[in-house]
Design a protein around this motif. Sequence first.
Motif, PDB file in Angstrom:
ATOM      1  N   THR A   1     -60.673 -11.798  40.146  1.00  0.00           N
ATOM      2  CA  THR A   1     -60.277 -13.203  40.327  1.00  0.00           C
ATOM      3  C   THR A   1     -60.810 -14.083  39.200  1.00  0.00           C
ATOM      4  OG1 THR A   1     -62.175 -13.492  41.817  1.00  0.00           O
ATOM      5  CG2 THR A   1     -60.031 -13.031  42.825  1.00  0.00           C
ATOM      6  N   SER A   2     -61.996 -13.770  38.684  1.00  0.00           N
ATOM      7  CA  SER A   2     -62.539 -14.539  37.555  1.00  0.00           C
ATOM      8  C   SER A   2     -61.667 -14.375  36.321  1.00  0.00           C
ATOM      9  CB  SER A   2     -63.969 -14.086  37.245  1.00  0.00           C
ATOM     10  OG  SER A   2     -64.830 -14.358  38.328  1.00  0.00           O
ATOM     11  N   LEU A   3     -61.074 -13.195  36.172  1.00  0.00           N
ATOM     12  CA  LEU A   3     -60.189 -12.915  35.036  1.00  0.00           C
ATOM     13  C   LEU A   3     -58.773 -13.430  35.279  1.00  0.00           C
ATOM     14  CD1 LEU A   3     -61.415  -9.312  34.268  1.00  0.00           C
ATOM     15  CD2 LEU A   3     -61.602 -11.262  32.713  1.00  0.00           C
ATOM     16  N   GLY A   4     -58.517 -13.978  36.472  1.00  0.00           N
ATOM     17  CA  GLY A   4     -57.190 -14.485  36.787  1.00  0.00           C
ATOM     18  C   GLY A   4     -56.212 -13.406  37.189  1.00  0.00           C
ATOM     19  N   LEU A   5     -56.719 -12.234  37.586  1.00  0.00           N
ATOM     20  CA  LEU A   5     -55.867 -11.110  37.968  1.00  0.00           C
ATOM     21  C   LEU A   5     -55.635 -11.126  39.474  1.00  0.00           C
ATOM     22  CD1 LEU A   5     -57.514  -8.330  35.753  1.00  0.00           C
ATOM     23  CD2 LEU A   5     -55.477  -9.715  35.255  1.00  0.00           C
ATOM     24  N   ASP A   6     -54.466 -10.682  39.875  1.00  0.00           N
ATOM     25  CA  ASP A   6     -54.086 -10.664  41.277  1.00  0.00           C
ATOM     26  C   ASP A   6     -54.885  -9.591  42.007  1.00  0.00           C
ATOM     27  OD1 ASP A   6     -52.828 -10.438  43.758  1.00  0.00           O
ATOM     28  OD2 ASP A   6     -50.866 -10.966  42.921  1.00  0.00           O
TER      29      ASP A   6
ATOM     30  N   LEU B   1     -57.642 -21.962  42.396  1.00  0.00           N
ATOM     31  CA  LEU B   1     -58.865 -22.613  41.935  1.00  0.00           C
ATOM     32  C   LEU B   1     -59.609 -21.749  40.917  1.00  0.00           C
ATOM     33  CD1 LEU B   1     -60.181 -23.997  45.334  1.00  0.00           C
ATOM     34  CD2 LEU B   1     -58.641 -25.060  43.693  1.00  0.00           C
ATOM     35  N   PRO B   2     -60.500 -22.382  40.140  1.00  0.00           N
ATOM     36  CA  PRO B   2     -61.313 -21.613  39.191  1.00  0.00           C
ATOM     37  C   PRO B   2     -62.150 -20.571  39.921  1.00  0.00           C
ATOM     38  CG  PRO B   2     -61.449 -23.964  38.728  1.00  0.00           C
ATOM     39  CD  PRO B   2     -60.753 -23.827  40.049  1.00  0.00           C
ATOM     40  N   GLY B   3     -62.676 -19.617  39.167  1.00  0.00           N
ATOM     41  CA  GLY B   3     -63.397 -18.497  39.752  1.00  0.00           C
ATOM     42  C   GLY B   3     -64.629 -18.891  40.530  1.00  0.00           C
ATOM     43  N   LEU B   4     -65.190 -17.903  41.227  1.00  0.00           N
ATOM     44  CA  LEU B   4     -66.334 -18.135  42.102  1.00  0.00           C
ATOM     45  C   LEU B   4     -67.492 -18.775  41.355  1.00  0.00           C
ATOM     46  CD1 LEU B   4     -67.608 -17.589  44.943  1.00  0.00           C
ATOM     47  CD2 LEU B   4     -68.514 -15.462  43.947  1.00  0.00           C
ATOM     48  N   TYR B   5     -67.727 -18.359  40.111  1.00  0.00           N
ATOM     49  CA  TYR B   5     -68.868 -18.856  39.344  1.00  0.00           C
ATOM     50  C   TYR B   5     -68.483 -19.965  38.360  1.00  0.00           C
ATOM     51  CZ  TYR B   5     -71.320 -14.695  41.072  1.00  0.00           C
ATOM     52  OH  TYR B   5     -71.897 -13.747  41.863  1.00  0.00           O
ATOM     53  N   SER B   6     -67.340 -20.578  38.587  1.00  0.00           N
ATOM     54  CA  SER B   6     -66.877 -21.579  37.617  1.00  0.00           C
ATOM     55  C   SER B   6     -67.753 -22.822  37.584  1.00  0.00           C
ATOM     56  CB  SER B   6     -65.439 -22.002  37.956  1.00  0.00           C
ATOM     57  OG  SER B   6     -65.381 -22.586  39.244  1.00  0.00           O
ATOM     58  N   GLY B   7     -68.582 -23.024  38.598  1.00  0.00           N
ATOM     59  CA  GLY B   7     -69.501 -24.158  38.599  1.00  0.00           C
ATOM     60  C   GLY B   7     -68.933 -25.377  39.283  1.00  0.00           C
ATOM     61  N   VAL B   8     -69.811 -26.330  39.522  1.00  0.00           N
ATOM     62  CA  VAL B   8     -69.458 -27.578  40.193  1.00  0.00           C
ATOM     63  C   VAL B   8     -69.738 -28.737  39.256  1.00  0.00           C
ATOM     64  CG1 VAL B   8     -69.982 -29.090  42.135  1.00  0.00           C
ATOM     65  CG2 VAL B   8     -69.984 -26.604  42.449  1.00  0.00           C
TER      66      VAL B   8
ATOM     67  N   THR C   1     -64.596 -15.432  49.381  1.00  0.00           N
ATOM     68  CA  THR C   1     -64.474 -16.792  48.839  1.00  0.00           C
ATOM     69  C   THR C   1     -63.816 -16.757  47.472  1.00  0.00           C
ATOM     70  OG1 THR C   1     -66.392 -17.602  50.073  1.00  0.00           O
ATOM     71  CG2 THR C   1     -65.763 -18.836  48.108  1.00  0.00           C
ATOM     72  N   ALA C   2     -64.183 -15.766  46.651  1.00  0.00           N
ATOM     73  CA  ALA C   2     -63.555 -15.620  45.334  1.00  0.00           C
ATOM     74  C   ALA C   2     -62.055 -15.407  45.490  1.00  0.00           C
ATOM     75  CB  ALA C   2     -64.187 -14.451  44.584  1.00  0.00           C
TER      76      ALA C   2
ATOM     77  N   ASP D   1     -80.996 -17.787  48.415  1.00  0.00           N
ATOM     78  CA  ASP D   1     -80.267 -18.324  47.262  1.00  0.00           C
ATOM     79  C   ASP D   1     -78.799 -17.949  47.322  1.00  0.00           C
ATOM     80  OD1 ASP D   1     -82.697 -19.312  46.137  1.00  0.00           O
ATOM     81  OD2 ASP D   1     -83.134 -17.285  45.404  1.00  0.00           O
ATOM     82  N   TRP D   2     -78.516 -16.654  47.542  1.00  0.00           N
ATOM     83  CA  TRP D   2     -77.122 -16.211  47.510  1.00  0.00           C
ATOM     84  C   TRP D   2     -76.331 -16.740  48.712  1.00  0.00           C
ATOM     85  CZ3 TRP D   2     -75.044 -15.305  43.288  1.00  0.00           C
ATOM     86  CH2 TRP D   2     -75.646 -14.566  42.281  1.00  0.00           C
ATOM     87  N   VAL D   3     -76.972 -16.824  49.869  1.00  0.00           N
ATOM     88  CA  VAL D   3     -76.276 -17.384  51.034  1.00  0.00           C
ATOM     89  C   VAL D   3     -75.971 -18.855  50.797  1.00  0.00           C
ATOM     90  CG1 VAL D   3     -76.500 -17.993  53.471  1.00  0.00           C
ATOM     91  CG2 VAL D   3     -77.166 -15.707  52.690  1.00  0.00           C
ATOM     92  N   ALA D   4     -76.946 -19.590  50.246  1.00  0.00           N
ATOM     93  CA  ALA D   4     -76.724 -21.009  49.939  1.00  0.00           C
ATOM     94  C   ALA D   4     -75.589 -21.163  48.933  1.00  0.00           C
ATOM     95  CB  ALA D   4     -78.001 -21.633  49.395  1.00  0.00           C
ATOM     96  N   PHE D   5     -75.544 -20.270  47.949  1.00  0.00           N
ATOM     97  CA  PHE D   5     -74.475 -20.312  46.950  1.00  0.00           C
ATOM     98  C   PHE D   5     -73.129 -20.029  47.602  1.00  0.00           C
ATOM     99  CE2 PHE D   5     -71.642 -17.954  44.118  1.00  0.00           C
ATOM    100  CZ  PHE D   5     -71.494 -18.862  43.079  1.00  0.00           C
ATOM    101  N   GLY D   6     -73.064 -18.961  48.398  1.00  0.00           N
ATOM    102  CA  GLY D   6     -71.804 -18.582  49.020  1.00  0.00           C
ATOM    103  C   GLY D   6     -71.275 -19.638  49.977  1.00  0.00           C
ATOM    104  N   LEU D   7     -72.151 -20.209  50.780  1.00  0.00           N
ATOM    105  CA  LEU D   7     -71.722 -21.255  51.701  1.00  0.00           C
ATOM    106  C   LEU D   7     -71.153 -22.451  50.941  1.00  0.00           C
ATOM    107  CD1 LEU D   7     -74.646 -21.204  54.303  1.00  0.00           C
ATOM    108  CD2 LEU D   7     -72.267 -20.543  54.721  1.00  0.00           C
ATOM    109  N   ALA D   8     -71.859 -22.870  49.905  1.00  0.00           N
ATOM    110  CA  ALA D   8     -71.407 -24.039  49.143  1.00  0.00           C
ATOM    111  C   ALA D   8     -70.072 -23.781  48.467  1.00  0.00           C
ATOM    112  CB  ALA D   8     -72.458 -24.422  48.106  1.00  0.00           C
ATOM    113  N   ARG D   9     -69.900 -22.612  47.878  1.00  0.00           N
ATOM    114  CA  ARG D   9     -68.643 -22.322  47.174  1.00  0.00           C
ATOM    115  C   ARG D   9     -67.487 -22.120  48.141  1.00  0.00           C
ATOM    116  NH1 ARG D   9     -67.697 -24.309  42.976  1.00  0.00           N
ATOM    117  NH2 ARG D   9     -66.735 -22.646  41.740  1.00  0.00           N
TER     118      ARG D   9
END
Length: 921
Positions: A268-273, A331-338, A322-323, A83-91
């Motif tokens: 990165t999700s919080l928009g911080l450098d 771009l939006p964060g790693l978990y921002s969705g598609v 990737t994040a 699951d996590w590899v599939a998620f990471g590859l897609a993102r």
Amino acid sequence: MNGEALSSVRGKLKVWLRSGLALALALQLVLGAWAGVVQAADSAGSTAADNGKSEAAAPTREQVGKAVTDLQAILGKADPVSDWVAFGLARSGISAAGRYLPQANKSADDGSLRLVTDFARVALAVNANGGDARKVGTGGKVDLLSKIVNFEKIAAQGANAPAYALIALDAAGYVPGTTDRWTRDDLVKWLVDHRNTDGGWSLAAGKSDVDITAIVLTALAPYKDRKEVTGIIDEALVWLSGVQLETAGFGKPTESSESSVQVLIALTSLGLDPIKDSRFVKNGKSTLARLLEYRQSDGQFSHLASGKADGIATFYALLGLTAVERWMDGLPGLYSGVATASKTSVTVNGLSGVITTGSATGKTALEALINVLNSANIAYGVDRHPQFGALLKSIAGVDNGKFGGYDGWQYAVKRDGAWVTITEGMGSFVLKAGDELTVYYGGGDTTLVHSVKIEPSAPREGQPVTVTVEKESFDWDSGKAVVSAAEGASVTVDGQVAKTDKDGKAQLKSLKVGAYVLSVDGYRTDAAPAYVAWKTKLDVASYSKKVTVRVEGDAGVVASGSAQGGTALEALEQLLKASEVKNEIKDSAYGKYIGSIAGIAAGKYGGYDGWMFAVVRGGAWIIPAEGVGTFLLEDGDEVVVYYSGDATKLADPISVSPAQPKPGQDVTVTVTNRLWDWKNNQFEAAKPVAGVKVSMGEVEAVTNDKGQATLKGSPEGLYQLQVTGYVKDGAPALVRSVSTLQIAGSYSDQSAISAWALDSVTTSRAATILRGSGDGLSVFKPKQGVSRAEFVSALARALGLKGSASSAFADIPSNAWYAKDVGAAVSAGLVGGVSAGKFAPDAALTREQAAILLTRALKLKATATTVVADAKQVSPSAAASVQAVLQQGWMTAYESKFAPKASLSREQAAVIAVRVFAASK
């Protein structure tokens, strides 16, 4: 930034906005300049040593990208894919949908998903790979999101489960149900209420954990502006910074690469450098730099800094890097969705043409753009402004400011056919289903194309095309879009290039049949384009109609006959060429016009006399409001080209009384005319036309002041009724009008003729095509089967065939009434005998035999199949003929049956013969 620099930038922004430049340009370019000033100020206030330390702690976008590419290659080989590899590859841009989604369906079916984190993890991976988390498993019956919001003991796993639940719901854009056990607000409140006293979170109350704290911060990131959330995020970041190790990594009791990954995802999700935020830089090294130290020579990552490559650490590294890569790209964060609903079409226009086009998913305009650029392997650059976020810096090696001004990369979005008013940068503009994104290099005067109108809208071969272009700008004072003519735009199609005039119009020469791309642009060699390039499809069709043409001169008919053409002029020219009539067609600013025909030139009588045209369609006149060269024809039109003066009239359809005169009966003809009212675009009331000649054969008369003329009775026959208004030494008063009048008697069995056949039987009698039994005039016998001799004779007469009696058939007397007609048909190859020397003239003709004779006579071929219920009864030798006559309407089926073996009745034969007669005229 010093006060003087800030004041200068703000002043420029104010001027630009007042001048009507789109706010998108201001944000994209002004703030880009602002970022440069900030960087210059920062550099000026730093020591050389600080700069060196900062550079060492700042991995580049290229380094991060290379690490991600290596991880994709390594993890892309995994089978089965987790699951996590599939998620990471897609993102990271490599979809694993083909391998993963069937596996996810199986997991949903077999009951292996039990915990909230199971449902959330699979939901995230399904969504990232283009699936629907609400429709998983066989037949899409498993709703993972519903499982999450209705999980009673969602907090049994501690903060981990509510955090991932919230992440999964947001990623998939979950729409709450009225009966949900847990809402997003419930989950946010639970996380806020269950933090530890030190400011972080853990699986169980007490001492906070780095990984769990980072996961919760990631979950709360979309809610960071809420009053109850802002403060606790700040406190959690303080705690997280405080537990960062001197190595810049994280983890207790042992530092691990996975902990650094979770922190990078949170930042990165919080928009911080993740590189320069001073709270997370230790000894000049950022968390990102520390994570890269876990990278092995083969591209994998280790769990411990001194350890070997580890599978879990490797796929975690893909998530973290990737994040960061997405953050660097704005771009939006790693978990921002598609956005799985639909893809956005993207067009990237450069300085002289289209760089690339494509379609991609993306929550923001920038995300959709980058996905398309990555798919096409096109380089790009993104800067992140400390206050205003991501700004597009370059595409395909073209940087902002190429022409030394405030020119650079901009974007526009078309939604529901209209341009959207842009008030934010690409990195935050949220796309909707069906949006069309255009990214272009523009300057202060670059303008959007509002519309492109093509006239005619459906151009045909050989027809000139007028293109009208409108531009659109935004008036910031009124808050409205301003549409005006686009002058100086280049319109290009099939190698033709034309510039629009002050009215936004460009003229293109005629095109050949084909599918084209019509483009509008404002490319310039020394500046950014004047207009955002625009393209559309242009289909040019073959257009030719079957019509009749009549050319009426000033003293008689010049030519008449059948012709083909798309316009009235094309049909006219074809007829004149076939008739070998000399003519002169001239050009003018208003289009083509007729100069002369058969030596009759315009202005012959010294006034405004000349050649005009009108069209009869459906029995009514059409007075065209356009030239003969552009008027489009329809099948069956009659084009009447006539020499006209100021007073020349067109006659209405001639009225005859009685409508069906008997032999020897006087006929009254009424001639009227309706003038065309150009102001109101309609005909005026009909008025009588006096003093014109009416003739029928040798009989003629002149209309009185009521427009009437009485003609003496004539024998039975088919006559040409003609009305003329020729004037000596002048243009005609009335254009010659011609119609057909049939004078016919009745058969003694007239009442037995079917209503649908009566007109044809009457016409057939008057025209001497198929008359009564034995070619007589007393009895017709409509229901009797037509004989071979009768039908062949009718076809020969209808086609106008002439010949002599054939001696080839012993059973046809030379003095038989049908002998010459059969002889003519045999000579023309339409019919033969039933055997050597035998014709069988009195044999009844079947319907399929009639079909065969028709296809021979008219050279018919079927181009499609007409289904009849009794098709199996048709002889194989007649099948093609039956299809041809049915498809083209020469014969008809009744109640879906053709009845091939039935006799063709005499009244049916009369209908067919009259159809042939009409078509051959």
